[in-house]
Design an enzyme around this catalytic site. Structure first.
Site, mmCIF file in Angstrom:
data_model
loop_
_atom_site.group_PDB
_atom_site.id
_atom_site.type_symbol
_atom_site.label_atom_id
_atom_site.label_comp_id
_atom_site.label_asym_id
_atom_site.label_seq_id
_atom_site.Cartn_x
_atom_site.Cartn_y
_atom_site.Cartn_z
ATOM 1 N N LYS A 22 18.294 55.735 31.934
ATOM 2 C CA LYS A 22 18.835 54.797 30.931
ATOM 3 C C LYS A 22 18.696 53.363 31.432
ATOM 4 O O LYS A 22 18.228 52.480 30.713
ATOM 5 C CB LYS A 22 20.315 55.116 30.686
ATOM 6 C CG LYS A 22 21.078 54.016 29.978
ATOM 7 C CD LYS A 22 22.519 54.384 29.728
ATOM 8 C CE LYS A 22 23.498 53.940 30.791
ATOM 9 N NZ LYS A 22 23.801 52.508 30.822
ATOM 10 N N ASN A 23 19.095 53.157 32.680
ATOM 11 C CA ASN A 23 19.125 51.788 33.192
ATOM 12 C C ASN A 23 17.735 51.221 33.461
ATOM 13 O O ASN A 23 17.585 50.014 33.657
ATOM 14 C CB ASN A 23 19.985 51.713 34.463
ATOM 15 C CG ASN A 23 21.459 51.868 34.132
ATOM 16 O OD1 ASN A 23 21.829 51.930 32.958
ATOM 17 N ND2 ASN A 23 22.300 51.931 35.149
ATOM 18 N N CYS A 116 30.708 49.303 28.967
ATOM 19 C CA CYS A 116 31.813 50.101 29.506
ATOM 20 C C CYS A 116 32.993 49.239 29.917
ATOM 21 O O CYS A 116 32.815 48.140 30.439
ATOM 22 C CB CYS A 116 31.328 50.846 30.753
ATOM 23 S SG CYS A 116 30.970 52.568 30.450
ATOM 24 N N ARG A 121 33.374 41.821 33.155
ATOM 25 C CA ARG A 121 31.933 41.881 33.425
ATOM 26 C C ARG A 121 31.316 40.544 33.026
ATOM 27 O O ARG A 121 30.703 40.406 31.967
ATOM 28 C CB ARG A 121 31.304 43.071 32.698
ATOM 29 C CG ARG A 121 31.889 44.374 33.208
ATOM 30 C CD ARG A 121 31.149 45.568 32.736
ATOM 31 N NE ARG A 121 29.849 45.725 33.358
ATOM 32 C CZ ARG A 121 29.066 46.770 33.121
ATOM 33 N NH1 ARG A 121 29.434 47.701 32.303
ATOM 34 N NH2 ARG A 121 27.888 46.861 33.719
ATOM 35 N N ASP A 305 27.866 53.851 40.136
ATOM 36 C CA ASP A 305 27.716 54.777 39.008
ATOM 37 C C ASP A 305 27.872 56.245 39.402
ATOM 38 O O ASP A 305 27.861 57.120 38.541
ATOM 39 C CB ASP A 305 26.348 54.567 38.327
ATOM 40 C CG ASP A 305 26.321 53.296 37.489
ATOM 41 O OD1 ASP A 305 27.361 52.622 37.394
ATOM 42 O OD2 ASP A 305 25.258 52.976 36.925
ATOM 43 N N ARG A 397 26.474 57.978 25.931
ATOM 44 C CA ARG A 397 25.772 56.697 26.130
ATOM 45 C C ARG A 397 24.702 56.816 27.214
ATOM 46 O O ARG A 397 23.723 56.066 27.191
ATOM 47 C CB ARG A 397 26.770 55.603 26.513
ATOM 48 C CG ARG A 397 27.687 55.169 25.373
ATOM 49 C CD ARG A 397 28.484 53.936 25.751
ATOM 50 N NE ARG A 397 27.667 53.044 26.543
ATOM 51 C CZ ARG A 397 28.038 52.451 27.663
ATOM 52 N NH1 ARG A 397 29.243 52.616 28.133
ATOM 53 N NH2 ARG A 397 27.205 51.667 28.315
HETATM 54 C C1 UD1 Z 1 23.970 47.562 36.194
HETATM 55 C C2 UD1 Z 1 23.953 48.946 35.591
HETATM 56 C C3 UD1 Z 1 25.306 49.635 35.749
HETATM 57 C C4 UD1 Z 1 25.739 49.612 37.210
HETATM 58 C C5 UD1 Z 1 25.663 48.198 37.779
HETATM 59 C C6 UD1 Z 1 25.912 48.140 39.276
HETATM 60 C C7 UD1 Z 1 22.359 48.705 33.782
HETATM 61 C C8 UD1 Z 1 22.136 48.734 32.330
HETATM 62 N N1 UD1 Z 1 23.628 48.847 34.181
HETATM 63 O O1 UD1 Z 1 24.962 46.828 35.446
HETATM 64 O O2 UD1 Z 1 25.189 50.971 35.294
HETATM 65 O O3 UD1 Z 1 27.073 50.067 37.306
HETATM 66 O O4 UD1 Z 1 24.341 47.648 37.562
HETATM 67 O O5 UD1 Z 1 25.029 48.947 39.958
HETATM 68 O O6 UD1 Z 1 21.442 48.627 34.571
HETATM 69 N N2 UD1 Z 1 28.537 40.002 38.143
HETATM 70 C C9 UD1 Z 1 29.066 38.741 38.025
HETATM 71 N N3 UD1 Z 1 28.437 37.870 37.191
HETATM 72 C C10 UD1 Z 1 27.319 38.205 36.487
HETATM 73 C C11 UD1 Z 1 26.789 39.501 36.613
HETATM 74 C C12 UD1 Z 1 27.434 40.381 37.452
HETATM 75 O O7 UD1 Z 1 30.064 38.400 38.651
HETATM 76 O O8 UD1 Z 1 26.791 37.352 35.754
HETATM 77 C C13 UD1 Z 1 29.210 40.982 39.033
HETATM 78 C C14 UD1 Z 1 29.779 42.156 38.238
HETATM 79 O O9 UD1 Z 1 31.057 41.857 37.726
HETATM 80 C C15 UD1 Z 1 29.814 43.236 39.276
HETATM 81 C C16 UD1 Z 1 28.575 42.932 40.145
HETATM 82 O O10 UD1 Z 1 28.246 41.573 39.882
HETATM 83 O O11 UD1 Z 1 30.961 43.086 40.080
HETATM 84 C C17 UD1 Z 1 27.390 43.816 39.854
HETATM 85 O O12 UD1 Z 1 27.065 43.738 38.497
HETATM 86 P P1 UD1 Z 1 25.570 43.890 37.996
HETATM 87 O O13 UD1 Z 1 24.691 44.295 39.127
HETATM 88 O O14 UD1 Z 1 25.199 42.667 37.239
HETATM 89 O O15 UD1 Z 1 25.703 45.088 36.993
HETATM 90 P P2 UD1 Z 1 25.016 45.242 35.577
HETATM 91 O O16 UD1 Z 1 23.635 44.696 35.607
HETATM 92 O O17 UD1 Z 1 25.944 44.790 34.520
#
Ligand code: UD1
Length: 419
Positions: A22-23, A116, A121, A305, A397
């Site tokens: 999915k990701n 989620c 986030r 995850d 999902r």
């Molecule tokens: C992706 C995955 C999700 C997984 C996560 C961490 C997809 C679609 N989803 O989510 O399943 O749980 O990686 O492996 O690929 N953060 C900030 N600011 C930002 C962005 C992120 O502070 O602008 C923080 C988040 O709150 C979190 C950390 O960075 O604590 C990691 O998030 P991130 O790697 O961005 O996760 P996603 O890309 O949302």
């Protein structure tokens, strides 16, 4: 409301082929926005999230056709640079489309994304990165109004290796003249897959999988065909299901490098993991052992995850384990539900202490999020008696008919509709 009804206690046996990630698919679909030709994705998984992302592409003007196991996306008709709230609120990955839309149209209007409920986030790293490339972004009434007219290649430094921010900045940079260097990138396999996909269409991206990615701007992308990677989180989920239930399960289409942190943690844990090519055979005949400490970390560390699923396993392990959740602040919502099944878990801030019980007992539990829901199913598979897992739309999902996969392995699980 759809639920899973589980009668726990069956051993798992058989072979299962793992679905596409999915990701990996979500950012690849966002990448289609950069293209004005046809793209075919093979082994397209029909998860709720990937179907929503297809809806977003259609809303932007693309035409999409799902055949047996592939999807064709006609990208030439993409003409809109705005995503409606009704679609963006369904998935967090809608934010990936921002970089791609800006790149194609030099402007974008995108709402704050959904996804989620696993804590705050933020998308500040996405915005900061795009601003470093020269995008002007104004946040007004829940929308991001973006102007990309003055975007230029350069150096972008990400404060934390965010998966989504890395992917968004990559997508925004593909057409920027000159070389863009992204520093402190996330290194997840899904990022490598996005780079491989874009390169297969003619992009020039190097370094994906390392913490520095370089993108040499190109003027256009071709159409093409691509098969995304299989899902490392689904693989890990079924490995842990086998450990919990006991069994002999072979998972095929697996890249074991992608789950090396899980394999490392399961070494010497009353199971045999036999890797041959893309097949992983898991043989588990004894009660699993506790793991002294697991901390979730960005890749190649232990994936957040898989945290709820390994917690389900540790709930029935011999001994006491500690799990530290470093990525998301509210990712222990499954704990209260696991406790309803008899698990002994104490949470203090981002640390959970799990005292393994020799038996869990069936109960009615409720999914709060996708991976937490998967953890509850795993616990239900071993719990004595009947377990009902409500609100399985969360699970849908990211797992395609999880109950059918588990039935194939001999689990006693049914999808039911409750009034
Ligand atoms: C992706 C995955 C999700 C997984 C996560 C961490 C997809 C679609 N989803 O989510 O399943 O749980 O990686 O492996 O690929 N953060 C900030 N600011 C930002 C962005 C992120 O502070 O602008 C923080 C988040 O709150 C979190 C950390 O960075 O604590 C990691 O998030 P991130 O790697 O961005 O996760 P996603 O890309 O949302």
């Amino acid at each position: 409301m759809e639920s899973f009804f589980i009668c726990g206690g069956n051993r798992l046996e058989g072979e299962l082929s793992i679905q596409t990630s999915k990701n990996a698919v979500l950012p690849i679909l966002a990448g289609c926005i950069l293209c004005d030709k046809d793209i075919i994705l093979h082994k397209f998984p029909k998860y709720e999230d990937t179907l929503t992302m297809l809806n977003i592409l259609e809303d932007l003007g693309a035409k999409t056709f799902i055949y047996d196991d592939c999807v064709k996306i006609q990208c030439d008709s993409i003409s809109k640079s705005e995503i409606p709230v009704s679609l963006a609120s369904k998935i967090r990955s809608s934010i990936f489309s921002l970089g791609a839309i800006l790149s194609r149209f030099k402007k974008a209007k995108v709402p704050y994304p959904g996804g989620c409920a696993i804590g705050a986030r933020p998308i500040d790293l996405h915005i900061k990165g795009l601003k470093q490339l020269g995008a002007k972004i104004v946040d007004k009434h829940g929308y991001l109004y973006c102007d990309g007219t003055n975007m230029k290649s350069g150096v972008v430094s990400i404060d934390f290796p965010s998966v989504g921010a890395t992917e968004n900045i990559m997508l925004a940079s593909v057409f920027l003249k000159g070389t863009t260097k992204i520093i402190n990138c996330a290194r997840e396999p899904e990022i490598v897959d996005l780079a491989n996909f874009l390169n297969s269409l003619g992009a020039k991206i190097s370094g994906a999988g390392n913490s520095i990615i370089e993108i040499e701007g190109v003027t256009k992308l071709d159409g093409g065909e691509y098969t995304p990677i299989t899902d490392r989180i689904t693989t890990g989920t079924y490995v842990l299901a086998t450990l919990i239930c006991g069994g002999d399960v072979t998972l095929s289409g697996v890249n074991c490098e992608h789950i090396s942190s899980l394999i490392h943690n399961l070494k010497n844990n009353c199971c045999k993991l036999d890797i041959k090519g893309d097949k992983l055979r898991v043989i588990a005949n004894k009660r699993p052992k506790a793991i002294s400490k697991i901390e979730t970390q960005p890749y190649p560390g232990f994936p957040t995850d898989l945290q709820p699923q390994i917690m389900a396993m540790l709930s029935v392990a011999r001994g006491t384990s500690v799990v530290v959740e470093n990525l998301f602040e509210s990712r222990f919502k499954h704990v209260s539900e696991l406790k309803k099944l008899g698990a002994d878990i104490l949470v203090n801030d981002k640390t959970a202490i799990i005292k393994g019980k020799s038996m869990l007992y069936g109960a009615n539990v409720v999914c709060q999020d996708l991976r937490g829901g998967a953890g509850l199913v795993l616990a239900g598979l071993v719990a004595k008696g009947y377990t009902t897992v409500d609100d399985v739309f969360h699970i849908d999902r990211g797992y395609y008919h999880m109950e059918k996969d588990l039935q194939k392995l001999g689990a006693n699980i049914e999808r039911i509709t409750k009034a």
